[in-house]
Write a protein that holds these residues in place. Structure first.
Motif, PDB file in Angstrom:
ATOM      1  N   UNK A  12     -10.004   8.739  54.588  1.00 31.04           N
ATOM      2  CA  UNK A  12     -10.867   9.213  53.502  1.00 31.04           C
ATOM      3  C   UNK A  12     -12.215   9.674  54.064  1.00 31.04           C
ATOM      4  N   UNK A  13     -12.791   8.913  54.978  1.00 34.99           N
ATOM      5  CA  UNK A  13     -14.055   9.316  55.602  1.00 34.99           C
ATOM      6  C   UNK A  13     -13.908  10.670  56.296  1.00 34.99           C
ATOM      7  N   UNK A  14     -12.829  10.847  57.044  1.00 38.88           N
ATOM      8  CA  UNK A  14     -12.598  12.116  57.735  1.00 38.88           C
ATOM      9  C   UNK A  14     -12.457  13.271  56.750  1.00 38.88           C
ATOM     10  N   UNK A  17     -15.862  14.201  55.302  1.00 37.39           N
ATOM     11  CA  UNK A  17     -16.698  14.911  56.272  1.00 37.39           C
ATOM     12  C   UNK A  17     -16.463  16.419  56.206  1.00 37.39           C
ATOM     13  N   UNK A  18     -15.304  16.834  55.703  1.00 34.76           N
ATOM     14  CA  UNK A  18     -14.972  18.258  55.648  1.00 34.76           C
ATOM     15  C   UNK A  18     -15.253  18.883  54.288  1.00 34.76           C
ATOM     16  N   UNK A  19     -15.680  18.091  53.312  1.00 35.23           N
ATOM     17  CA  UNK A  19     -15.938  18.635  51.978  1.00 35.23           C
ATOM     18  C   UNK A  19     -17.434  18.854  51.788  1.00 35.23           C
ATOM     19  N   UNK A  20     -17.770  19.968  51.160  1.00 34.70           N
ATOM     20  CA  UNK A  20     -19.171  20.339  50.968  1.00 34.70           C
ATOM     21  C   UNK A  20     -19.791  19.664  49.749  1.00 34.70           C
ATOM     22  N   UNK A  27      -8.514  14.143  43.538  1.00 41.44           N
ATOM     23  CA  UNK A  27      -8.482  15.268  44.479  1.00 41.44           C
ATOM     24  C   UNK A  27      -8.318  14.778  45.916  1.00 41.44           C
ATOM     25  N   UNK A  28      -8.943  13.647  46.241  1.00 45.84           N
ATOM     26  CA  UNK A  28      -8.779  13.052  47.580  1.00 45.84           C
ATOM     27  C   UNK A  28      -7.312  12.669  47.782  1.00 45.84           C
ATOM     28  N   UNK A  70     -18.876  11.425  47.761  1.00 50.29           N
ATOM     29  CA  UNK A  70     -19.291  12.194  48.925  1.00 50.29           C
ATOM     30  C   UNK A  70     -19.851  11.228  49.958  1.00 50.29           C
ATOM     31  N   UNK A  71     -20.038  11.724  51.168  1.00 48.84           N
ATOM     32  CA  UNK A  71     -20.664  10.900  52.197  1.00 48.84           C
ATOM     33  C   UNK A  71     -22.101  10.617  51.781  1.00 48.84           C
TER      34      UNK A  71
END
Length: 135
Positions: A12-14, A17-20, A27-28, A70-71
């Motif tokens: 999930x963290x990875x 990291x790719x989502x704006x 969705x995840x 989000x992060x």
């Protein structure tokens, strides 16, 4: 001390990291399935909760009630339209000094904060004014 993370949490963290922008747990779940890294939806929610408590992920509730994740890299501030749901990021932070003061005064570890103003965007204001004049 760094917490040990599960494989699900790392995936999930990875992905985050790719989502704006913020993304929903649903969705995840779908995106992980598309990447052949599928896990149960309950596992997605549990992993997000653990990451949130670790201060790595932040959750924001949209005007429609949907939670997006989000992060937790920076504080988030938004103007959110209650009618169309559009959300405009605000880059300045009027609460930063208060955060530092609260952290020191209460010995409270703050991971991030959010500040959100709700109202009507320009388009929805125009539509609302047009509707009112036709009544």
């Amino acid at each position: 001390m760094k917490a040990l993370r599960t494989r699900s949490q790392e995936r999930i963290l990875n992905l985050l990291k790719t989502t704006k922008q913020g993304t929903s747990a649903q969705d995840i779940y779908v995106e992980l399935r598309n990447r052949n890294q599928s896990m149960g939806l309950a596992t997605v929610y549990r992993s997000l909760e653990a990451l949130k408590l670790e201060g790595l992920v932040q959750m924001r509730t949209l005007a429609n009630g949907e939670a997006v994740y989000s992060l937790a890299q920076q504080d988030k501030h938004h103007l959110t339209c209650l009618q169309c749901g559009m959300s405009i990021p605000v880059n300045q932070c009027p609460a930063h000094a208060l955060e530092l003061e609260l952290q020191a005064t209460h010995k409270f570890k703050i991971f991030y904060h959010t500040l959100e103003f709700f109202g009507l965007c320009t388009q929805c204001q125009l539509a609302h004014t047009a509707e009112a004049s036709h009544s």
